[in-house]
Design an enzyme around this catalytic site. Structure first.
Site, PDB file in Angstrom:
ATOM      1  N   LYS A   1      20.325 -31.399  26.577  1.00 59.57           N
ATOM      2  CA  LYS A   1      21.015 -30.628  25.533  1.00 59.57           C
ATOM      3  C   LYS A   1      22.484 -30.611  25.950  1.00 59.57           C
ATOM      4  CE  LYS A   1      22.303 -26.674  23.273  1.00 59.57           C
ATOM      5  NZ  LYS A   1      23.708 -26.603  23.703  1.00 59.57           N
TER       6      LYS A   1
ATOM      7  N   GLU B   1      29.652 -11.401  37.930  1.00 60.36           N
ATOM      8  CA  GLU B   1      30.638 -12.477  37.994  1.00 60.36           C
ATOM      9  C   GLU B   1      31.683 -12.305  36.888  1.00 60.36           C
ATOM     10  OE1 GLU B   1      29.837 -17.179  38.354  1.00 60.36           O
ATOM     11  OE2 GLU B   1      29.171 -16.341  36.463  1.00 60.36           O
TER      12      GLU B   1
ATOM     13  N   CYS C   1      30.919 -21.644  40.269  1.00 58.07           N
ATOM     14  CA  CYS C   1      29.885 -20.662  40.636  1.00 58.07           C
ATOM     15  C   CYS C   1      30.004 -20.293  42.109  1.00 58.07           C
ATOM     16  CB  CYS C   1      28.511 -21.211  40.323  1.00 58.07           C
ATOM     17  SG  CYS C   1      28.339 -22.904  40.839  1.00 58.07           S
TER      18      CYS C   1
ATOM     19  N   SER D   1      25.255 -19.043  32.172  1.00 58.89           N
ATOM     20  CA  SER D   1      25.338 -17.583  32.337  1.00 58.89           C
ATOM     21  C   SER D   1      23.982 -16.977  32.696  1.00 58.89           C
ATOM     22  CB  SER D   1      25.816 -16.961  31.034  1.00 58.89           C
ATOM     23  OG  SER D   1      24.851 -17.169  30.023  1.00 58.89           O
TER      24      SER D   1
ATOM     25  N   GLU E   1      20.525 -22.061  37.390  1.00 60.95           N
ATOM     26  CA  GLU E   1      21.559 -21.661  38.353  1.00 60.95           C
ATOM     27  C   GLU E   1      22.521 -20.824  37.534  1.00 60.95           C
ATOM     28  OE1 GLU E   1      24.983 -21.584  39.565  1.00 60.95           O
ATOM     29  OE2 GLU E   1      25.089 -23.756  39.859  1.00 60.95           O
TER      30      GLU E   1
ATOM     31  N   GLY F   1      22.033 -16.436  29.405  1.00 65.17           N
ATOM     32  CA  GLY F   1      21.443 -17.676  28.888  1.00 65.17           C
ATOM     33  C   GLY F   1      20.248 -18.089  29.730  1.00 65.17           C
ATOM     34  N   GLY F   2      20.431 -18.086  31.058  1.00 66.43           N
ATOM     35  CA  GLY F   2      19.351 -18.496  31.966  1.00 66.43           C
ATOM     36  C   GLY F   2      18.142 -17.592  31.813  1.00 66.43           C
TER      37      GLY F   2
END
Ligand code: NAP
Length: 545
Positions: free
Chosen positions: A184, A399, A302, A242, A265, A245-246
């Site tokens: 994607k 973060e 990250c 993010s 991650e 999202g994860g």
């Protein structure tokens, strides 16, 4: 290369019928041609079905064949030359030198996985020989190895347009293990994605592999990604982005009738400790290195150090005061950075504003871009707080993606340990210290080992080396599964699972498990690591105590 704006489904281009979107140049805010079209449900179904068909062949490809394919992808990407660099620069505002380095890293990753699978021992082959005379029950012949999982969905990262996107680490490790991949693309860099996607598709063709080994789908929103994660033919997911999202993808995968693993991650603030001896010896030098590490890539890594814990400020210690002052000066200096996307840009401003408004937080440096500056521009920001406030507010470990960081002041060794004990899972932790510091703070190292995937001594967390020993992971919420890594060759194990063959005739076994060791790989035979044929390994009796 001509960009088409269409998803790549095996060897075919999808029809341009879905919702359209454009890449945006982050430096100017202008849209870039061509329009990109969201994949339809039928495109997603076709990509997943083709991947499932391809799995039956590709999962059995030899290590040599997979290695040739991975090397061919690297060669095709290199062949894109300046066209790829120019498009990636236009879509990300990252400097050409960074993009070139990332192309180098992407191709290096493909080649290091090629080397791994060509050598072949990564499958962890184990053989326990039988003993038909054992009483009361004869011992069977048991042989195991790692086999690929099935089609993998890979989500491209916004902040690594190449090394963690279409042919990046997740794709390379999934393909190396023997899995087809459906990627994607990220909306931030669809043109870069399409160029690399065409290169991978051409490599599939040139290597004579089934076309479903690779597809690339675009989407103006999140529907295509959700459809992929829910598709019954998809067996695992690789994601970088993010926490929200994860987490959404982890939840969706867990709710499927047949749940699948999501290797996400997500976010990390990479705590950075400066112990008293190092602070005294080289506080100013550390301030410079830290400033570079916080601002490199506009802070969009990250691994950026987002929480700094200087040595205890005992009786207003001069070295700590000087370090804080020189780091503050560096962070206050005029600076102008461009972030990758409008969403990352607004998240940065929201994050900085919210942090600045908190009780117990003071703003040491706050650079704002010129008013009406074009594009997604930001400046640096540095906040300071006390241990008690940090310990009382878990959101201070969130973060802030961009060139911002937080100093946590404290006044005793006990408080430093309390801070470390309260850390959630992060990707890295850094310790600056002398040998004496290390002896005195040995317990800190032991404590941090349970919090992160990589411990750095007297260095900086940004600039991760890719290799066989690399670990880029960490306990949740840094990743969805703290037992793995998304960078380096050990990432291959995420997309494989153990299979055991019991009492099989030699000729029917995979080559990796056959008696004569035709592939010459390292195997564990009755507990002994060897490359010898089964018949050459002496039998060792297990000692009873
Ligand atoms: P993101 O919003 O998590 O998006 C990453 C990818 O996942 C995009 O393709 C996105 O699609 C898709 N996605 C997001 N939420 C989804 C959902 N609920 N269902 C299905 N697909 C979903 O990350 P981003 O765009 O890269 O950046 C946003 C923020 O993520 C940053 O501000 C930063 O905080 C964080 N981030 C962290 C890292 C890291 O390495 N720690 C790296 C990058 C970003 P759409 O684009 O269509 O939404």
């Amino acid at each position: 290369m001509t960009l088409t704006g269409r998803s790549i489904i095996g060897s075919q281009l999808a029809e341009p019928c879905g919702k359209a979107f454009h890449a945006v140049n982050p430096a100017t805010g202008q849209s870039l041609e061509p329009a990109y079209y969201s994949a339809s449900d039928s495109d997603v179904n076709q990509a997943a079905a083709a991947a499932a068909r391809a799995f039956e062949v590709y999962s059995r490809a030899t290590g040599k064949a997979k290695a040739a394919f991975l090397r061919k992808i690297a060669e095709k990407i290199e062949g894109l030359g300046d066209d790829l660099v120019n498009r990636a620069v236009a879509e990300t505002a990252l400097p050409p030198a960074r993009i070139k380095t990332e192309i180098g890293r992407t191709c290096f990753q493909l080649r290091i996985f090629a080397q791994l699978v060509e050598e072949g021992s990564w499958v962890s082959a184990r053989i326990d020989r039988p003993d038909p005379h054992r009483t009361p029950i004869p011992k069977p012949d048991m042989r195991s190895l790692e086999r690929p999982l099935g089609p993998v969905a890979v989500f491209c990262a916004s902040n690594f347009p190449l090394a963690y996107s279409v042919a990046g680490g997740d794709t390379a490790s999934a393909l190396a293990a023997g899995n087809p991949v459906v990627v994607k693309g990220h909306n931030a860099h669809p043109g870069t994605a399409e160029m690399v996607g065409q290169a991978v598709r051409d490599a599939v063709r040139d290597c004579g592999l089934p076309e479903g080994v690779f597809s690339l789908v675009f989407d103006s929103g999140i529907e295509v990604g959700v459809a992929l994660v829910n598709h019954p033919e998809i067996k695992a997911v690789g994601f970088t982005g993010s926490r929200q999202g994860g987490r959404a993808l982890m939840n969706a995968a867990a709710l499927r009738p047949v749940p699948i693993p999501v290797y996400a991650e997500m976010s990390s603030v990479n705590p950075f400790f400066i112990l008293p001896g190092a602070m005294k010896e080289r506080g100013a030098e550390i301030a410079k290195g830290l400033h570079a590490s916080v601002t490199v890539g506009a802070g969009q890594f990250c691994t950026k150090p987002g929480v700094i814990i200087p040595a205890a400020d005992v009786e207003n210690s001069a070295p700590v005061r000087e370090f804080v002052s020189s780091f503050g000066e560096l962070m206050k200096a005029p600076a102008d950075f461009t972030l990758l996307t409008e969403r990352i840009h607004s998240a940065y401003f929201d994050g900085v504003r919210a942090r600045g408004a908190k009780q117990g937080i003071s703003s040491v440096a706050q650079n704002l871009p010129e008013q009406n500056a074009a594009g997604f521009r930001v400046g640096t920001s540095l906040f300071e707080t006390e241990a008690s406030s940090f310990l009382g507010d878990a959101t201070l470990q969130d973060e802030i993606f961009g060139p911002s960081t937080l100093l946590v002041r404290h006044s005793s060794r006990e408080q430093l340990f309390e801070i470390a004990r309260n850390l959630e899972g992060h990707l890295t932790a850094t310790i600056h210290g002398t040998e004496e510091d290390l002896r005195e703070y040995a317990d800190l190292v032991a404590l941090l080992e349970s919090k992160v995937g990589r411990l750095i001594f007297n260095g900086y967390p940004t600039g991760l080396e890719v290799g066989h020993a690399t670990v880029h992971g960490g306990p949740y919420p840094a990743t969805s599964d703290g037992r793995t890594t998304s960078v380096g060759t050990q990432a291959i194990h995420r997309f494989a699972r153990l299979v055991c063959y019991q009492n099989f005739p030699d000729a029917a076994l995979p080559g990796e498990l056959q008696n004569d060791n035709p592939l010459g790989i390292w195997r564990l035979i009755d507990g002994q690591m060897t490359r010898d044929a089964v018949s050459s390994v002496p039998k060792v009796q297990a000692k009873s105590t």
